[in-house]
Design an enzyme around this catalytic site. Structure first.
Site, short mmCIF file in Angstrom:
data_model
loop_
_atom_site.label_atom_id
_atom_site.label_comp_id
_atom_site.label_asym_id
_atom_site.label_seq_id
_atom_site.Cartn_x
_atom_site.Cartn_y
_atom_site.Cartn_z
N HIS A 76 82.39 -17.61 2.19
CA HIS A 76 83.77 -17.35 2.61
C HIS A 76 84.06 -18.13 3.89
O HIS A 76 83.18 -18.31 4.72
CB HIS A 76 83.99 -15.86 2.86
CG HIS A 76 85.43 -15.47 2.83
ND1 HIS A 76 86.26 -15.56 3.91
CD2 HIS A 76 86.20 -15.03 1.81
CE1 HIS A 76 87.47 -15.17 3.58
NE2 HIS A 76 87.47 -14.84 2.32
N ASP A 83 85.61 -12.12 -5.16
CA ASP A 83 85.65 -12.58 -6.55
C ASP A 83 84.38 -12.34 -7.33
O ASP A 83 84.35 -12.58 -8.55
CB ASP A 83 85.97 -14.09 -6.57
CG ASP A 83 87.38 -14.35 -6.08
OD1 ASP A 83 87.57 -15.12 -5.13
OD2 ASP A 83 88.30 -13.72 -6.64
C1 SDX Z 1 88.77 -16.43 -1.84
O1 SDX Z 1 90.38 -17.43 2.68
C2 SDX Z 1 90.40 -16.31 2.05
O2 SDX Z 1 90.59 -15.25 2.62
C3 SDX Z 1 90.20 -16.42 0.57
C4 SDX Z 1 90.09 -15.11 -0.18
C5 SDX Z 1 91.40 -14.34 -0.16
O3 SDX Z 1 91.35 -13.10 -0.25
O4 SDX Z 1 92.46 -15.01 -0.17
O5 SDX Z 1 89.08 -14.30 0.40
C6 SDX Z 1 89.74 -15.35 -1.66
O6 SDX Z 1 89.15 -17.56 -2.01
C7 SDX Z 1 87.31 -16.11 -1.76
C8 SDX Z 1 86.42 -17.36 -1.96
C9 SDX Z 1 86.30 -17.61 -3.46
N1 SDX Z 1 85.60 -18.93 -3.69
C10 SDX Z 1 84.35 -18.94 -4.21
O7 SDX Z 1 83.66 -17.95 -4.42
C11 SDX Z 1 83.86 -20.35 -4.50
C12 SDX Z 1 82.41 -20.50 -4.02
N2 SDX Z 1 82.42 -20.48 -2.53
C13 SDX Z 1 82.60 -21.65 -1.87
O8 SDX Z 1 82.92 -22.83 -2.49
C14 SDX Z 1 82.67 -21.60 -0.37
O9 SDX Z 1 81.82 -20.62 0.06
C15 SDX Z 1 84.04 -21.40 0.21
C16 SDX Z 1 84.95 -22.49 -0.22
C17 SDX Z 1 84.59 -20.07 -0.15
C18 SDX Z 1 83.87 -21.45 1.71
O10 SDX Z 1 83.35 -22.68 1.94
P1 SDX Z 1 83.12 -23.23 3.37
O11 SDX Z 1 83.45 -22.26 4.44
O12 SDX Z 1 83.75 -24.56 3.43
O13 SDX Z 1 81.60 -23.31 3.35
P2 SDX Z 1 80.84 -24.17 4.33
O14 SDX Z 1 81.13 -25.59 4.10
O15 SDX Z 1 81.02 -23.64 5.71
O16 SDX Z 1 79.37 -23.89 3.79
C19 SDX Z 1 78.33 -23.90 4.68
C20 SDX Z 1 77.12 -24.21 3.82
C21 SDX Z 1 77.19 -25.57 3.15
O17 SDX Z 1 75.85 -25.99 2.99
P3 SDX Z 1 75.25 -27.04 4.13
O18 SDX Z 1 76.15 -28.27 4.07
O19 SDX Z 1 75.33 -26.32 5.47
O20 SDX Z 1 73.82 -27.33 3.68
O21 SDX Z 1 77.00 -23.25 2.74
C22 SDX Z 1 77.05 -23.95 1.50
C23 SDX Z 1 77.72 -25.27 1.77
O22 SDX Z 1 77.29 -26.21 0.78
N3 SDX Z 1 77.85 -23.11 0.60
C24 SDX Z 1 77.44 -22.75 -0.61
C25 SDX Z 1 78.44 -21.92 -1.11
N4 SDX Z 1 79.42 -21.79 -0.19
C26 SDX Z 1 79.04 -22.54 0.87
N5 SDX Z 1 76.32 -23.08 -1.30
C27 SDX Z 1 76.24 -22.54 -2.55
N6 SDX Z 1 77.16 -21.70 -3.11
C28 SDX Z 1 78.27 -21.39 -2.41
N7 SDX Z 1 79.18 -20.59 -2.96
#
Ligand code: SDX
Length: 393
Positions: A271, A328
């Protein structure tokens, strides 16, 4: 008064606006609507009561709630000609596209109430959107399965009407199951607002240009459809099904996620704000467990989701990146057990988020110092250079 004592300068610089509606503490996993903890609202309130709270800032009295509910229920009925809209879409059209178009059509059928500076128009449009969007979503579902549309019934509650419009038939009575209604009340409450997420910021930005509330909400529907945002609930179920159909074990799948080359993400995890367990996911997980065990459906996928969560929460890759289940992760399991196909899950998210979009759009418009949203950028392109004639390129 908000419990927010100090804002670090870095935070203030990235904040897109101030708001009195929703407070999130991502490190502590706290979510409050107008100061009320989400855990209390999810357990004790109803979706319409929370919609009132988000929009007007206070919990309604019994009289206010009754009047508000009847205004919405009366507006669940669409203009008869709107039914033709659904027949223009191919059966496999994604419901979020149908919903976004349906909201724009709603504005066209209510074009005498579009002035964003006229409080009466804004009230009427708020009631119309809250009343009609469940009908739009239900008709999008019925149209996708080729079943006849029903009419809303004034004697039924908001959630009951939505469920009957989605799953009822003209040829038989629809059985309202209290435990299903309660689950949907809770799910809609948990989705009702979430400060400046991508879709809400979109609604505010579009509204800041004096676009009417229907155009702004339709833009929010489109932003929410993205799999990284609201579309994740559909993506989680597709992920679980894929793991199951490939006969992959959970540890194998988690290894794939950690192998960044694969580009595979653990959908429903992570998140932008919560670096702790999403408080909404905790509540939904409890409902999923109860409802699925009762319904006997989807237990295999629920077991997989529980194992996936447990594995990730004990794996340093996820712990070090503060990746926890978000709203989700479990919702899709419940929606599917209730009979919705995965393609329709995000439309359910939109129905829940609608009062938050409306409240935030109105707050944007009520701000006397409001200016049109105009994010700036840091330019990283080429420095100044002179035009080259074709022959010299
Ligand atoms: C919603 O904003 C809101 O409030 C949204 C929401 C709402 O109520 O409106 O809460 C609803 O959208 C919830 C999120 C739903 N999306 C997902 O579940 C999709 C999977 N999650 C991601 O793609 C991701 O976690 C995000 C997009 C939600 C957040 O991404 P960020 O903050 O850009 O993550 P980040 O780049 O800070 O990640 C840090 C690290 C990275 O790895 P490194 O580069 O440090 O090695 O964590 C990894 C990312 O690759 N990472 C994940 C991951 N999410 C982040 N690795 C694997 N699986 C994941 N889901």
């Amino acid at each position: 008064t908000t419990g927010v004592t100090t804002l670090d300068p870095g935070f203030v610089n990235t904040a897109s606006c101030t708001s009195e509606i929703t407070f999130i503490d991502g490190d502590e996993g706290i979510l409050r609507y107008r100061g009320y903890p989400i855990e209390q609202l999810a357990e004790k309130s109803t979706f319409i009561e929370v919609a009132y709270l988000l929009i007007y800032g206070e919990l309604p009295t019994a009289e206010e709630l009754e009047s508000f509910t009847s205004k919405l229920t009366r507006r669940m009925l669409l203009d008869e000609r709107m039914r033709e809209l659904f027949r223009c879409f191919p059966r496999g059209a994604h419901p979020m596209g149908v919903l976004a178009a349906g909201v724009m059509a709603l504005g066209a059928f209510n074009r005498d109430y579009l002035d964003p500076h006229n409080p009466e128009h804004v009230e009427e449009a708020s009631f119309r959107l809250l009343g009609s969007m469940p009908t739009l979503a239900a008709y999008a579902y019925k149209s996708s399965v080729g079943e006849p549309f029903l009419y809303p019934q004034t004697g039924l509650g908001y959630v009951e009407n939505y469920l009957r419009l989605s799953f009822g038939y003209p040829t038989e009575d629809y059985e309202i199951k209290p435990e299903v209604v309660r689950a949907f009340e809770t799910l809609f409450i948990l989705h009702a607002d979430h400060e400046q997420n991508a879709s809400t910021s979109t609604v505010r930005l579009v509204g800041s240009a004096d676009a009417n509330i229907y155009a702004s909400v339709s833009s929010g529907v489109n932003a929410l459809s993205g799999p990284l945002h609201g579309g994740a609930n559909q993506a989680v179920l597709e992920m679980l099904r894929k793991i199951s159909s490939y006969g992959m074990d959970i540890k194998e799948f988690v290894a794939k996620v950690k192998d960044k080359e694969s580009g595979v993400k653990l959908m429903g995890f992570g998140h932008r704000v919560y670096k702790n367990y999403d408080p909404r996911a905790k509540i939904i997980k409890g409902h999923a467990d109860t409802l699925l065990r009762q319904s006997g459906k989807n237990n295999h996928l629920l077991e997989m989701a529980l194992e996936l969560e447990d594995t990730a929460l004990h794996d340093d890759y996820f712990i070090s990146r503060k990746l926890y289940p978000n709203v989700d992760f479990y919702t899709g399991l419940i929606y599917e057990a209730m009979g919705f196909p995965a393609q329709h899950f995000t439309a359910l998210f939109a129905l829940g988020r609608l009062p938050g979009w409306i409240a935030q759009w109105r707050e944007e418009h009520d701000n006397p110092k409001r200016k049109i949203g105009r994010p700036r950028q840091i330019y990283t392109g080429p420095a100044r250079r002179d035009y080259l004639p074709l022959a010299e390129r």
